[in-house]
Design an enzyme around this catalytic site. Sequence first.
Site, PDB file in Angstrom:
ATOM      1  N   ASP A   1     -15.023  -7.974   3.854  1.00 39.01           N
ATOM      2  CA  ASP A   1     -14.146  -7.429   2.821  1.00 39.01           C
ATOM      3  C   ASP A   1     -14.671  -6.033   2.506  1.00 39.01           C
ATOM      4  O   ASP A   1     -15.795  -5.670   2.903  1.00 39.01           O
ATOM      5  CB  ASP A   1     -14.165  -8.332   1.579  1.00 39.01           C
ATOM      6  CG  ASP A   1     -12.898  -8.181   0.727  1.00 39.01           C
ATOM      7  OD1 ASP A   1     -12.120  -7.237   0.977  1.00 39.01           O
ATOM      8  OD2 ASP A   1     -12.695  -9.003  -0.180  1.00 39.01           O
TER       9      ASP A   1
ATOM     10  N   ARG B   1      -1.310 -14.050  -4.819  1.00 42.46           N
ATOM     11  CA  ARG B   1      -1.551 -13.735  -3.408  1.00 42.46           C
ATOM     12  C   ARG B   1      -1.814 -14.994  -2.576  1.00 42.46           C
ATOM     13  O   ARG B   1      -1.894 -14.934  -1.359  1.00 42.46           O
ATOM     14  CB  ARG B   1      -2.737 -12.784  -3.285  1.00 42.46           C
ATOM     15  CG  ARG B   1      -2.519 -11.454  -3.989  1.00 42.46           C
ATOM     16  CD  ARG B   1      -3.826 -10.686  -4.126  1.00 42.46           C
ATOM     17  NE  ARG B   1      -4.386 -10.329  -2.833  1.00 42.46           N
ATOM     18  CZ  ARG B   1      -5.640  -9.905  -2.661  1.00 42.46           C
ATOM     19  NH1 ARG B   1      -6.461  -9.803  -3.709  1.00 42.46           N
ATOM     20  NH2 ARG B   1      -6.070  -9.582  -1.463  1.00 42.46           N
TER      21      ARG B   1
ATOM     22  N   HIS C   1     -13.848  -7.294  -6.958  1.00 41.83           N
ATOM     23  CA  HIS C   1     -13.839  -5.833  -6.990  1.00 41.83           C
ATOM     24  C   HIS C   1     -14.822  -5.329  -8.046  1.00 41.83           C
ATOM     25  O   HIS C   1     -15.340  -4.221  -7.971  1.00 41.83           O
ATOM     26  CB  HIS C   1     -12.444  -5.294  -7.336  1.00 41.83           C
ATOM     27  CG  HIS C   1     -11.439  -5.479  -6.242  1.00 41.83           C
ATOM     28  ND1 HIS C   1     -10.614  -6.573  -6.177  1.00 41.83           N
ATOM     29  CD2 HIS C   1     -11.135  -4.707  -5.179  1.00 41.83           C
ATOM     30  CE1 HIS C   1      -9.835  -6.458  -5.107  1.00 41.83           C
ATOM     31  NE2 HIS C   1     -10.138  -5.340  -4.485  1.00 41.83           N
TER      32      HIS C   1
ATOM     33  N   ARG D   1       0.806  -1.224   0.000  1.00 35.95           N
ATOM     34  CA  ARG D   1       0.000   0.000   0.000  1.00 35.95           C
ATOM     35  C   ARG D   1       0.844   1.281   0.000  1.00 35.95           C
ATOM     36  O   ARG D   1       0.350   2.341  -0.351  1.00 35.95           O
ATOM     37  CB  ARG D   1      -0.908   0.029   1.233  1.00 35.95           C
ATOM     38  CG  ARG D   1      -1.963  -1.073   1.251  1.00 35.95           C
ATOM     39  CD  ARG D   1      -3.075  -0.795   0.252  1.00 35.95           C
ATOM     40  NE  ARG D   1      -4.131  -1.780   0.323  1.00 35.95           N
ATOM     41  CZ  ARG D   1      -4.470  -2.588  -0.683  1.00 35.95           C
ATOM     42  NH1 ARG D   1      -3.811  -2.530  -1.835  1.00 35.95           N
ATOM     43  NH2 ARG D   1      -5.456  -3.436  -0.551  1.00 35.95           N
TER      44      ARG D   1
END
Length: 521
Positions: A287, A170, A213, A109
């Site tokens: 989430d 991931r 997403h 991030r």
Amino acid sequence: MNKIIPTIEAIEKLSLTEKVGQLFMPAAFINDTEEEIQQLEKLISEHHVGGLCFFHSRASAATNFEGKKKVVINENSFDTLKNLIKRYQNAATYPLLISIDAEWGLAMRIENTPQYPYAITLGANADNEVLAFEVGKQIAKDCKAAGIHWNLSPVVDININPNNPVIGYRSFGDDKKNVVNMATAFVKGTQSEGVLTSIKHFPGHGDTATDSHLGLPVIEKSKEELIENELYPFQKLIDEGVDSVMVGHLSVPALTKSPSLPSSINKDIITGILRTEMGFDGVVISDALNMHAVSKHYPIKGELEWLAFDAGNDVLCFAEHTEEGIQHILRNATETQINKSIERIWQLKEKASLKEDSTLKLTDPSSLNRKIAENSLTLHHGTSADIAAFKTTNFCTLTIKRFGTDQTKQDILDNILEMKKEVEQETEILLLLTPPQIKPTNNFGFFDAEIDFINELIASKNVILYHFGNPYALKFFSTEKTTATVIAYQNFKEFQDVATEHFLGTLEAKGKLPFSIEKSL
């Protein structure tokens, strides 16, 4: 920063409105304007939100999804992060629980911070849980240096689907036992530094071809199959003892009477499966509630937040409508329901020992990354003898890598034409290949002309291929026709050095590819 009061005292002291505010974990952004920072400070102080989840900027991939907004680079991101955390803590009546996605370090991030290898690289370190433990420990140290209490990782999804657009690298791989071993070690390493973790994305995002997403993935499996595979790592880690479980946005018909209702807002799945059947009584965090799998279906502000809480989530991550969500929950929830979540959240805050330590510094990842590079390097095709024989030839070295973001497509295509001319008379080629991007969208960033050129080389020359990056990208190439293919997983200097030593014959490839590559030729 205010001292955290005991859980029993908090349940007695906080008003019902303050308690509901504690359920909310809105997003905070490193690169916000002063006006946006003040708006969040106001939200914290007026509505008593319980925590924050930090992201890079409002234009970054996690918030802008597949958008094209330009991401601003901030050379002082880490200092900015620390200062913002202090400001937001000062605005809070009760200490905030600060979280971040740091699956491979704060660098996920925040630029200019330590980066450790992806889960897939750790998964290639066959039976070497010591390194996964050390990665969890080192990342936890960096979190503490920033003022972060909660690392929303690791991913325990089994990446069964090679075309998975959002999990892939991931995940620790497609073997459920390897996933459990690596994830358990990572969690224990994190816990050894007093930092919280969250296993994700329940009930399992590994066998999907849709990015949540952007849309709602559907997993069409029987409950028995899910227990055997997707739910297996979650159950094993819950039995070991985990701080929290993050629930993903998935449609899993076999686990619910309401298959159109995503798992993140589905009471059958959270309260029924996770809490009752699997026996998890810790904190459940949703989430990100801004993700299109759910957010685009609930235009009434606050409704989604209420549904997520009512389904069994204690913490509402990336809630975009905090004020309206608080009102919805106050109107609809029982005091018992609210108190149960507050008890879980407050116990987590107590466990996190919310205190500042300005003496902590960021870690140096070099030594650990070197060990991981040595243990993960994988001889995917061919033999050491093939490479030794190749070295005796008059080979040429060809590097295919994007060296600058300012290259146009035409620049890249022109470069391919130049390379074609350079190698026309060559018969042996050492090819060093780095995919343009880590994510699989748009063929990992490769243009068709690049893929065609590489496959032409492999078909017409003796090629030794060293691949630095997401190994799923190898599905586009005829690796079985190379003289040898070696996977280095990352393009860090440590991995490049190890690959060089391997080619020179001074280092053995010990790693094992943690999944099966499905060809796209």
